[in-house]
Design a protein around this motif. Structure first.
Motif, PDB file in Angstrom:
ATOM      1  N   HIS A 129       1.300 -21.740  -4.177  1.00 25.91           N
ATOM      2  CA  HIS A 129       2.941 -21.651  -3.168  1.00 25.91           C
ATOM      3  C   HIS A 129       2.615 -20.786  -1.844  1.00 25.91           C
ATOM      4  N   LEU A 130       2.774 -19.712  -2.064  1.00 26.73           N
ATOM      5  CA  LEU A 130       2.699 -18.712  -0.992  1.00 26.73           C
ATOM      6  C   LEU A 130       1.726 -19.020   0.273  1.00 26.73           C
ATOM      7  N   GLY A 131       0.560 -19.335  -0.310  1.00 24.45           N
ATOM      8  CA  GLY A 131      -0.322 -19.701   0.992  1.00 24.45           C
ATOM      9  C   GLY A 131       0.108 -21.118   1.563  1.00 24.45           C
ATOM     10  N   HIS A 132       0.356 -22.094   0.879  1.00 29.01           N
ATOM     11  CA  HIS A 132       0.840 -23.306   1.636  1.00 29.01           C
ATOM     12  C   HIS A 132       2.158 -23.034   2.290  1.00 29.01           C
ATOM     13  N   PHE A 133       3.012 -22.393   1.674  1.00 25.57           N
ATOM     14  CA  PHE A 133       4.288 -22.004   2.396  1.00 25.57           C
ATOM     15  C   PHE A 133       3.967 -21.229   3.845  1.00 25.57           C
ATOM     16  N   ALA A 134       3.102 -20.170   4.085  1.00 30.35           N
ATOM     17  CA  ALA A 134       2.803 -19.525   5.074  1.00 30.35           C
ATOM     18  C   ALA A 134       1.841 -20.670   6.183  1.00 30.35           C
ATOM     19  N   LEU A 135       0.921 -21.312   5.386  1.00 28.87           N
ATOM     20  CA  LEU A 135       0.121 -22.437   6.056  1.00 28.87           C
ATOM     21  C   LEU A 135       1.088 -23.225   6.938  1.00 28.87           C
ATOM     22  N   THR A 136       2.067 -23.735   6.496  1.00 24.62           N
ATOM     23  CA  THR A 136       3.002 -24.593   7.250  1.00 24.62           C
ATOM     24  C   THR A 136       3.490 -24.032   8.371  1.00 24.62           C
ATOM     25  N   GLN A 137       3.829 -22.943   8.378  1.00 21.75           N
ATOM     26  CA  GLN A 137       4.363 -22.235   9.791  1.00 21.75           C
ATOM     27  C   GLN A 137       3.192 -22.494  10.906  1.00 21.75           C
ATOM     28  N   TRP A 138       1.838 -22.062  10.673  1.00 18.26           N
ATOM     29  CA  TRP A 138       0.923 -21.995  11.626  1.00 18.26           C
ATOM     30  C   TRP A 138       0.642 -23.641  12.094  1.00 18.26           C
ATOM     31  N   LEU A 139       1.071 -24.477  11.237  1.00 14.04           N
ATOM     32  CA  LEU A 139       0.786 -25.878  11.317  1.00 14.04           C
ATOM     33  C   LEU A 139       1.876 -26.525  12.226  1.00 14.04           C
ATOM     34  N   ALA A 140       2.963 -25.965  12.243  1.00 16.28           N
ATOM     35  CA  ALA A 140       4.230 -26.610  12.456  1.00 16.28           C
ATOM     36  C   ALA A 140       4.037 -27.322  13.884  1.00 16.28           C
ATOM     37  N   PRO A 141       3.617 -26.532  14.931  1.00 15.34           N
ATOM     38  CA  PRO A 141       3.571 -26.964  16.334  1.00 15.34           C
ATOM     39  C   PRO A 141       2.626 -28.322  16.336  1.00 15.34           C
ATOM     40  N   LEU A 142       1.252 -28.257  15.406  1.00 15.95           N
ATOM     41  CA  LEU A 142       0.463 -29.345  15.315  1.00 15.95           C
ATOM     42  C   LEU A 142       1.037 -30.419  14.885  1.00 15.95           C
ATOM     43  N   LEU A 143       1.956 -30.441  13.613  1.00 16.43           N
ATOM     44  CA  LEU A 143       2.495 -31.380  12.995  1.00 16.43           C
ATOM     45  C   LEU A 143       3.751 -32.155  13.811  1.00 16.43           C
ATOM     46  N   SER A 144       4.325 -31.277  14.792  1.00 12.44           N
ATOM     47  CA  SER A 144       5.497 -31.552  15.525  1.00 12.44           C
ATOM     48  C   SER A 144       5.075 -32.400  16.606  1.00 12.44           C
ATOM     49  N   ALA A 145       3.614 -32.276  17.219  1.00 11.11           N
ATOM     50  CA  ALA A 145       3.069 -32.878  18.241  1.00 11.11           C
ATOM     51  C   ALA A 145       2.408 -34.280  17.905  1.00 11.11           C
TER      52      ALA A 145
END
Length: 316
Positions: A129-145
């Protein structure tokens, strides 16, 4: 490949083309993650295997390439139990956008004692859980693009019978391995549904979808040496179980549909058709304890504090 028309029934053996798209699968070197990677590679997409073990990732990529001519697969060193390393790992992707991430990697421990990561977090809660939760933050700009980014969280049938204890989320007071695993997967699934609600609230184009493999046994899984090897005797002895469960190749079907199907919507849950345990993928009702907004808000706050993330995970 089939066309992505919404009027056609979904065919697990005739997937729509995903040429030009890039997908990241955590734990893509084994199990459900491997078969999701193999199936997605056959669509023409670039598939990135997130794995902390380079040798296992190389074996998985070799297996995929031997079965999918022209497969475009690459490895990203990714250790979800090491939260401070995740930002650097995402930088190493060297992408301008990411079409989907599959939050699949997981740890399942069967026996005590309770284990902790280097950061002092219980190992299953931290990795699953926590690793994926944190990973999502760093991927947010790429996913939003991406034109239509997706976060696909892979849950587990084990989460249905569990309930979160947010006063002791890491089982520090009462550690039982199977229960801790089920709760870590429940936390993942609650996060997936809560993320979609937050994405909709800010008008994001990114979708958050949850999928689960049902009952997926190694003994019913086709061999992919050296990634996984199923002996004929093991498969024969497991045939009666195939009335209720399936192999991990079929367990990947709901995940792959959640990534590819243009008819999938955010906040949905996808799993196997027959009792949620086996068969082709279908949409399922979301259990009420996974969709409770109050519990999800508490989980979000606890997770953010433990992982040290931005309150909005970078989606605005």
């Amino acid at each position: 490949m089939s066309s992505p028309s919404r009027n056609q029934p979904w065919d697990v053996h005739r997937l729509p083309s995903a040429e030009g798209r890039t997908f990241l699968i955590t734990g893509g070197n084994a199990g459900i993650g491997y078969f999701a990677a193999e199936q997605l590679a056959a669509t023409g997409a670039v598939v990135v295997l997130g794995s902390r073990n380079r040798a296992k990732a190389d074996a998985a990529m070799g297996s995929i390439r031997s079965r999918v001519p022209g497969a475009r697969v690459r490895h990203l060193r990714l250790d979800l139990a090491d939260l401070p390393s995740l930002r650097t790992a995402v930088d190493a992707l060297d992408l301008d956008h990411l079409d989907a991430v599959v939050h699949n990697a997981g740890v399942a421990l069967d026996d005590p004692p309770r284990q902790e990561t280097g950061d002092g977090h219980e190992l299953m809660f931290a990795t699953n859980h926590l690793g994926h939760f944190a990973l999502t933050q760093w991927l947010a700009p790429l996913l939003s693009a991406a034109p239509a980014g997706r976060v696909v969280t892979v849950g587990s049938f084990a989460a249905r019978s569990e309930r979160l204890d947010l006063d002791d989320p890491q089982s520090a007071r009462d550690y039982r391995p199977k229960r801790a695993y089920g709760r870590s997967k429940l936390a993942q699934m609650c996060f997936g549904f809560a993320l979609d609600r937050r994405l909709r609230a800010v008008g994001s184009t990114v979708l958050s979808v949850v999928a689960h493999p049902g009952g997926a046994l190694d003994a019913l899984t086709p061999s992919r040496a050296p990634v996984t090897v199923t002996l004929p005797g093991e498969r024969l002895r497991s045939l009666p179980a195939a009335l209720l469960v399936q192999g991990k190749d079929a367990g990947a079907w709901p995940v792959v549909r959640a990534v590819l199907d243009p008819g999938v919507r955010g906040g949905q849950l996808w799993g196997p058709r027959v009792f949620g345990l086996r068969g082709r993928p279908r949409r399922e009702p979301v259990p009420s304890h996974m969709a409770d907004p109050d519990a999800a808000a508490r989980l979000w706050a606890v997770s953010g504090e433990l992982a040290g993330t931005d309150p909005d995970l970078g989606f605005r």
